[in-house]
Scaffold this motif. Structure first.
Motif, PDB file in Angstrom:
ATOM      1  N   THR A   2      -8.628  21.689   2.367  1.00 24.67           N
ATOM      2  CA  THR A   2      -7.207  21.803   2.052  1.00 24.67           C
ATOM      3  C   THR A   2      -6.468  22.560   3.146  1.00 24.67           C
ATOM      4  OG1 THR A   2      -7.716  21.778  -0.303  1.00 24.67           O
ATOM      5  CG2 THR A   2      -5.541  22.553   0.316  1.00 24.67           C
ATOM      6  N   HIS A   5      -5.893  20.247   6.007  1.00 24.10           N
ATOM      7  CA  HIS A   5      -4.814  19.317   5.661  1.00 24.10           C
ATOM      8  C   HIS A   5      -3.455  20.002   5.825  1.00 24.10           C
ATOM      9  CE1 HIS A   5      -2.792  16.006   3.693  1.00 24.10           C
ATOM     10  NE2 HIS A   5      -2.206  16.863   2.892  1.00 24.10           N
ATOM     11  N   HIS A  48      -1.645  10.592  -0.119  1.00 24.94           N
ATOM     12  CA  HIS A  48      -2.067  11.284  -1.332  1.00 24.94           C
ATOM     13  C   HIS A  48      -2.591  10.297  -2.374  1.00 24.94           C
ATOM     14  CE1 HIS A  48      -0.308  14.882   0.338  1.00 24.94           C
ATOM     15  NE2 HIS A  48      -0.711  15.570  -0.702  1.00 24.94           N
ATOM     16  N   GLN A  51      -6.031   9.364  -1.331  1.00 23.52           N
ATOM     17  CA  GLN A  51      -6.960  10.452  -1.642  1.00 23.52           C
ATOM     18  C   GLN A  51      -7.299  10.457  -3.131  1.00 23.52           C
ATOM     19  OE1 GLN A  51      -8.568  12.549   0.271  1.00 23.52           O
ATOM     20  NE2 GLN A  51      -7.631  12.040   2.220  1.00 23.52           N
ATOM     21  N   TRP A  67      -4.374  15.011  -6.639  1.00 25.45           N
ATOM     22  CA  TRP A  67      -3.796  14.199  -5.564  1.00 25.45           C
ATOM     23  C   TRP A  67      -2.709  13.277  -6.117  1.00 25.45           C
ATOM     24  CZ3 TRP A  67      -4.134  15.368  -0.714  1.00 25.45           C
ATOM     25  CH2 TRP A  67      -5.272  15.969  -0.187  1.00 25.45           C
ATOM     26  N   ASP A  70       0.420  15.219  -6.776  1.00 27.01           N
ATOM     27  CA  ASP A  70       1.104  15.482  -5.506  1.00 27.01           C
ATOM     28  C   ASP A  70       1.867  14.259  -5.026  1.00 27.01           C
ATOM     29  OD1 ASP A  70       0.130  18.062  -5.469  1.00 27.01           O
ATOM     30  OD2 ASP A  70      -1.448  17.655  -3.993  1.00 27.01           O
ATOM     31  N   SER A  71       1.264  13.086  -5.174  1.00 32.48           N
ATOM     32  CA  SER A  71       1.948  11.864  -4.731  1.00 32.48           C
ATOM     33  C   SER A  71       3.193  11.605  -5.571  1.00 32.48           C
ATOM     34  CB  SER A  71       1.008  10.659  -4.760  1.00 32.48           C
ATOM     35  OG  SER A  71       0.730  10.240  -6.070  1.00 32.48           O
TER      36      SER A  71
END
Length: 98
Positions: A2, A5, A48, A51, A67, A70-71
């Motif tokens: 992370t 990233h 995302h 992922q 993920w 987050d998207s």
């Protein structure tokens, strides 16, 4: 992973802001900035989602949900940025005709 990233994301944002600053030295065109932001946000949302699918394929449901969440947040941000109305500057040809 992370942290890596996050560092890559910060570097990409820094590089993009430097490119915008170099290309718009005298007069910053906000519509160009908005368009570039939308492109980057769409790429990040897609990454995302990829992922999330990869984590789901590995059976890591918790990570996949993270993920995916987050998207979805990125998609919300895309909607906000898209809804910002930026006035298009008049071209010199249009102003000369008036």
């Amino acid at each position: 992973m992370t942290q890596l990233h996050d560092l890559r994301l910060r570097l990409l944002v820094q590089q993009e802001s430097e490119q915008i600053a170099k290309s718009q030295k005298s007069d910053l065109d906000l519509s160009i900035v908005q368009a570039r932001c939308l492109c980057w946000l769409a790429l990040l949302a897609e990454a995302h989602e990829d992922q999330a699918c990869e984590a789901e394929g590995k059976g890591d449901t918790e990570q996949a949900m993270g993920w995916f969440a987050d998207s979805m947040r990125l998609r919300d941000v895309i909607q906000v940025v898209t809804s910002i109305e930026i006035p298009i500057p008049e071209s010199t040809e249009d102003s000369e005709e008036l």
